[in-house]
Design a protein around this motif. Structure first.
Motif, PDB file in Angstrom:
ATOM      1  N   VAL A  65       0.706  -1.165   0.167  1.00 44.80           N
ATOM      2  CA  VAL A  65      -0.033  -0.011  -0.018  1.00 44.80           C
ATOM      3  C   VAL A  65       1.002   1.163  -0.008  1.00 44.80           C
ATOM      4  N   ILE A  66       2.037   1.360   0.813  1.00 43.22           N
ATOM      5  CA  ILE A  66       2.749   2.561   0.941  1.00 43.22           C
ATOM      6  C   ILE A  66       3.610   2.818  -0.097  1.00 43.22           C
TER       7      ILE A  66
ATOM      8  N   ALA B 279       2.539   1.692  -3.451  1.00 38.80           N
ATOM      9  CA  ALA B 279       1.617   1.845  -4.657  1.00 38.80           C
ATOM     10  C   ALA B 279       1.350   3.390  -4.244  1.00 38.80           C
ATOM     11  N   PHE B 280       1.117   3.797  -2.964  1.00 44.40           N
ATOM     12  CA  PHE B 280       0.798   5.211  -2.925  1.00 44.40           C
ATOM     13  C   PHE B 280       1.717   6.383  -3.265  1.00 44.40           C
ATOM     14  N   ALA B 281       3.105   5.789  -2.961  1.00 41.42           N
ATOM     15  CA  ALA B 281       4.200   6.652  -3.458  1.00 41.42           C
ATOM     16  C   ALA B 281       4.223   6.716  -4.914  1.00 41.42           C
TER      17      ALA B 281
ATOM     18  N   LEU C 283       1.575   6.415  -7.015  1.00 45.29           N
ATOM     19  CA  LEU C 283       0.616   7.270  -7.472  1.00 45.29           C
ATOM     20  C   LEU C 283       0.853   8.812  -7.308  1.00 45.29           C
ATOM     21  N   LYS C 284       1.239   8.952  -6.220  1.00 45.91           N
ATOM     22  CA  LYS C 284       1.804  10.564  -5.885  1.00 45.91           C
ATOM     23  C   LYS C 284       2.863  11.116  -6.885  1.00 45.91           C
TER      24      LYS C 284
ATOM     25  N   MET D 261      -6.461   9.237  -7.302  1.00 43.30           N
ATOM     26  CA  MET D 261      -6.838   8.042  -6.595  1.00 43.30           C
ATOM     27  C   MET D 261      -8.465   7.806  -6.687  1.00 43.30           C
TER      28      MET D 261
ATOM     29  N   PHE E 269      -3.061   2.126  -9.534  1.00 44.51           N
ATOM     30  CA  PHE E 269      -4.053   2.274  -8.762  1.00 44.51           C
ATOM     31  C   PHE E 269      -4.739   0.817  -8.266  1.00 44.51           C
TER      32      PHE E 269
ATOM     33  N   PHE F 103      -2.727  -0.460  -5.598  1.00 48.26           N
ATOM     34  CA  PHE F 103      -3.195   0.407  -4.428  1.00 48.26           C
ATOM     35  C   PHE F 103      -4.597  -0.079  -3.945  1.00 48.26           C
TER      36      PHE F 103
ATOM     37  N   SER G 126      -5.128  -2.226  -0.441  1.00 50.12           N
ATOM     38  CA  SER G 126      -5.871  -1.529   0.693  1.00 50.12           C
ATOM     39  C   SER G 126      -6.883  -2.318   1.069  1.00 50.12           C
TER      40      SER G 126
END
Length: 297
Positions: free
Chosen positions: A49-50, A52-54, A56-57, A63, A182, A185, A189
């Protein structure tokens, strides 16, 4: 002078790197010891998750899912979560290379699910190769009348089925415009949220060593996911997917040196049948694609 990189060779290198990362993930899951499978899955997905979030940003990817895609994300995430839980259970109870090979049944299940849900045509040759891969899996599962002996193998087989269903849905989501990061992510999640209640009420204390192993499993999984995504950006699946089976070699070597595991002769027969089936499928699909392009000319 700028060095030109052959895209196919880069794709091969990346998919072998991915195979090594996933073999490492399985090894770290095994090294984490006697912890509940669901707890292991949570920490593996939390790291994902961490990451994938990075991504995406960094790439400024929204998101949110595209209209009408939520139900397919839920199907993908449910199938993927089942696949991971079953795979982790198999890793803890089988020879490492056996668990890895059963999980590698997923491409064959993808063909079956593509026929059922995506209405993609399956030829007689593809049907025969799926059947031969299933026969190969029986050599690894080794059915007996003692259910306890085959239970981990059957669960590992179901894990490959779940992964196959997940990959089929990922392909469908890709066709509907969803971005890979995404999809990862959302799945990671979802898997964390589903396993969190169990973790809250049945958390088993871990040593620092066990926690480090699970974090390493998550890092290896992230490395595997991003490597395989990059591999398919360089080369199409039909040209490089067969190299993903190098994971079995890595798993066998890691299992031997770290856990003194030696697969029996029946497992080796199963490996050979499944890998040969995969190679024939790889060649068949490539030739089929060439024929289609030739016919269009």
């Amino acid at each position: 002078m700028k060095l030109k990189i052959n895209k196919k060779y880069m794709g091969v290198i990346l998919i072998i790197t991915s195979a090594f990362c996933f073999a490492l993930m399985n090894t770290f899951v095994r090294l984490s010891g006697d912890l509940p499978t669901i707890q292991k899955s949570f920490f593996r997905n939390f790291v994902a998750v961490i990451f994938a979030f990075a991504v995406l940003k960094k790439n400024k990817i929204p998101m949110k899912w595209n209209k009408g895609n939520l139900k397919f994300h839920l199907i993908r995430s449910t199938a993927g979560t089942i696949g991971i839980l079953c795979n982790f259970y198999a890793i803890d109870h089988l020879v490492l290379s056996d668990a890895s090979m059963l999980n590698k049944m997923s491409p064959f299940f993808s063909i079956i699910f593509s026929l059922i849900f995506l209405r993609e045509k399956v030829t007689v040759t593809q049907s025969l190769l799926v059947s031969s891969a299933f026969i190969g899996s029986l050599f690894i599962i080794k059915p007996t009348f003692n259910g306890m002996e085959i239970l981990p193998a059957v669960i590992g087989f179901i894990g490959g089925m779940g992964a196959g269903a997940a990959y089929t849905t990922v392909r469908y989501l890709g066709k509907r415009g969803e971005k890979g990061p995404f999809i990862v992510f959302f799945f990671s999640s979802f898997s964390c949220l589903v396993t969190l209640p169990y973790l809250i009420f049945n958390y088993q204390p871990m040593s620092i060593k066990q926690l480090i192993f699970l974090i390493c499993a998550g890092l290896a999984a992230a490395g595997g996911q991003f490597s395989i995504t990059a591999a398919y950006c360089y080369s199409p699946a039909k040209e490089i997917s067969v190299y993903d089976y190098s994971q079995i070699i890595f798993a066998a070597l890691l299992g031997y040196f770290l856990f003194d595991q030696i697969p029996d002769v029946y497992s080796f027969i199963g490996y050979i049948i499944i890998i040969i089936s995969a190679i024939i499928m790889f060649i068949y699909n490539k030739n089929k694609d060439i024929k289609i392009k030739t016919d269009k000319l």
